[in-house]
Design a protein around this motif. Structure first.
Motif, PDB file in Angstrom:
ATOM      1  N   GLU A 141     -15.195  -8.472   1.645  1.00  0.00           N
ATOM      2  CA  GLU A 141     -14.366  -7.338   2.039  1.00  0.00           C
ATOM      3  C   GLU A 141     -14.582  -6.145   1.120  1.00  0.00           C
ATOM      4  O   GLU A 141     -14.752  -4.998   1.574  1.00  0.00           O
ATOM      5  CB  GLU A 141     -12.883  -7.744   2.032  1.00  0.00           C
ATOM      6  N   HIS A 142     -14.612  -6.384  -0.190  1.00  0.00           N
ATOM      7  CA  HIS A 142     -14.782  -5.265  -1.120  1.00  0.00           C
ATOM      8  C   HIS A 142     -16.234  -4.794  -1.197  1.00  0.00           C
ATOM      9  O   HIS A 142     -16.483  -3.623  -1.508  1.00  0.00           O
ATOM     10  CB  HIS A 142     -14.228  -5.626  -2.504  1.00  0.00           C
ATOM     11  N   GLU A 143     -17.179  -5.659  -0.898  1.00  0.00           N
ATOM     12  CA  GLU A 143     -18.560  -5.203  -0.764  1.00  0.00           C
ATOM     13  C   GLU A 143     -18.657  -4.216   0.393  1.00  0.00           C
ATOM     14  O   GLU A 143     -19.327  -3.175   0.301  1.00  0.00           O
ATOM     15  CB  GLU A 143     -19.506  -6.390  -0.524  1.00  0.00           C
ATOM     16  N   TYR A 144     -17.992  -4.550   1.481  1.00  0.00           N
ATOM     17  CA  TYR A 144     -17.971  -3.658   2.646  1.00  0.00           C
ATOM     18  C   TYR A 144     -17.324  -2.324   2.296  1.00  0.00           C
ATOM     19  O   TYR A 144     -17.842  -1.248   2.624  1.00  0.00           O
ATOM     20  CB  TYR A 144     -17.231  -4.319   3.808  1.00  0.00           C
ATOM     21  N   ARG A 145     -16.156  -2.363   1.650  1.00  0.00           N
ATOM     22  CA  ARG A 145     -15.469  -1.116   1.314  1.00  0.00           C
ATOM     23  C   ARG A 145     -16.313  -0.260   0.373  1.00  0.00           C
ATOM     24  O   ARG A 145     -16.340   0.968   0.501  1.00  0.00           O
ATOM     25  CB  ARG A 145     -14.128  -1.430   0.653  1.00  0.00           C
ATOM     26  N   TYR A 146     -16.981  -0.922  -0.553  1.00  0.00           N
ATOM     27  CA  TYR A 146     -17.858  -0.212  -1.480  1.00  0.00           C
ATOM     28  C   TYR A 146     -18.936   0.560  -0.710  1.00  0.00           C
ATOM     29  O   TYR A 146     -19.165   1.752  -0.945  1.00  0.00           O
ATOM     30  CB  TYR A 146     -18.493  -1.210  -2.446  1.00  0.00           C
TER      31      TYR A 146
END
Length: 389
Positions: free
Chosen positions: A103-108
């Motif tokens: 999820e945070h890889e995506y947001r990054y």
């Protein structure tokens, strides 16, 4: 150039921060409210306070979401280099995790892609140097590949807009939109989408059935409120779905933006928009009623927005902020309500309006004359019988 830069920033923003999550948790309000502007657009102090708070936190105490909040806040304030730096810090934090956080890889990827677009704009939108723009396209494409259903699919339309900016297709007799960069649309599909009557459903047939919601999200949860091109794309998406009156609302917003000095990013369209055919909203019944309602709704939405920001500013002066005070908005009372729509015509598709018109024509040109003739014959018979008696 400043106006141009502001336009492109508006057209391409599609952020991920706590405000995005809050809005998506409660569900997007109607496309109509998005067009009229009845949604939160916070003043700079809102983001300055957020950035100051997160900047004061020691690195070891930062949550991954803090990097997103800080980066988006910096970018909202026009500080794209600083926003990118926050994503560099998030990259370091992600690399230190024992397990990958998808999820945070995506947001990054999604946030960094947006920030690169804005840095390209802030540097003058130099078309001889598209490095940041191309970097943005690669990052947004990677975000979509990692999480294609996130943001309700809005990154797909952000990517279309970026591809459109890179290529800037030549206009023909009609207004070019971001859908011209969709590889799945054939030349005939593109022509049908832009030039034919409403309700052709071209976008849905080509895998863009959520175009109105996706493009509307760029306005509501991004920063495309002042974008001529994004509103044109929204108008066309609604038109293609057969929602002529709602499409007309988006077209009226385009006209309002142009009257306020906003321009299309396409130089030919910016110079002579009226020289090109724009199908959206064509064939709408009750057009004057739609236009009158739009004017009232815009006035109400602007008043609502001013009151909401005044509520925020009064409390912000005391050091209060929604990020740290869950009950911040509990005393908020809306000063007004949107004007009532004139009947239910906004729910009538263009095809339904045509069908209704056909029925009325049948009644007027066929049924009523037959009824009249039959009535006359009966009257004449009664007269003749009366004379014979």
């Amino acid at each position: 150039m400043l106006a141009l830069a502001c336009f492109v920033t508006a057209a391409l923003a599609c952020y991920w921060d706590r405000d995005t999550l809050r809005a998506e948790a409660t569900g997007l309000e109607s496309v109509i409210e998005t067009i009229t502007g009845r949604f939160d657009r916070f003043p700079p102090l809102y983001y300055e306070m957020r950035l100051d708070r997160i900047s004061a936190i020691a690195d070891e105490d930062l949550a991954l979401s803090d990097y997103d909040d800080a980066g988006v806040a910096a970018d909202r304030l026009g500080r794209s280099d600083e926003a990118i730096a926050w994503m560099d810090r998030k990259r370091s934090a992600l690399d230190e995790l024992a397990e990958a956080d998808v999820e945070h890889e995506y947001r990054y990827l999604a946030n960094l892609g947006t920030f690169y677009v804005h840095r390209w704009i802030g540097g003058g939108a130099d078309r001889d140097d598209l490095a940041d723009l191309e970097r943005s396209r690669d990052l947004i494409a990677a975000a979509i590949e990692l999480n294609p259903d996130a943001h309700f699919g809005r990154e797909r339309y952000q990517l279309l807009a970026i591809d459109w900016l890179i290529e800037l297709p030549e206009p023909d007799a009609s207004v070019p939109t971001i859908f011209d960069s969709a590889e799945t649309l054939s030349e005939s599909d593109s022509g049908e989408l832009r030039m034919r009557f409403a309700g052709q459903d071209v976008l849905n047939r080509n895998g863009f059935g959520d175009a109105a919601e996706g493009v509307g999200g760029l306005i509501r949860l991004g920063a495309a409120w002042s974008s001529v091109d994004i509103h044109q794309a929204l108008a066309l998406a609604l038109h293609d779905r057969g929602l002529g009156p709602v499409s007309l609302l988006a077209k009226l917003r385009v006209e309002e933006l142009r009257e306020n000095g906003e321009v299309s990013f396409h130089p030919a369209i910016a110079a002579e928009l009226n020289g090109y055919y724009f199908a959206a909203g064509h064939g709408v019944y009750y057009e004057e009623d739609v236009a009158a309602w739009f004017s009232e709704a815009r006035d109400e939405a602007d008043g609502w927005q001013m009151a909401r920001n005044a509520y925020f500013m009064k409390r912000a002066a005391l050091g209060r902020h929604p990020d740290t005070e869950p009950e911040f908005w509990e005393d908020w009372v809306s000063p007004s309500e949107p004007p009532e729509m004139p009947g239910n015509f906004l729910g009538m598709t263009w095809g339904q309006a045509v069908a209704l018109n056909a029925v009325m024509a049948l009644l007027g040109y066929v049924v009523l004359p037959i009824v009249s003739i039959v009535g006359f014959i009966r009257w004449l018979r009664r007269r003749l019988r009366a004379r014979a008696a």
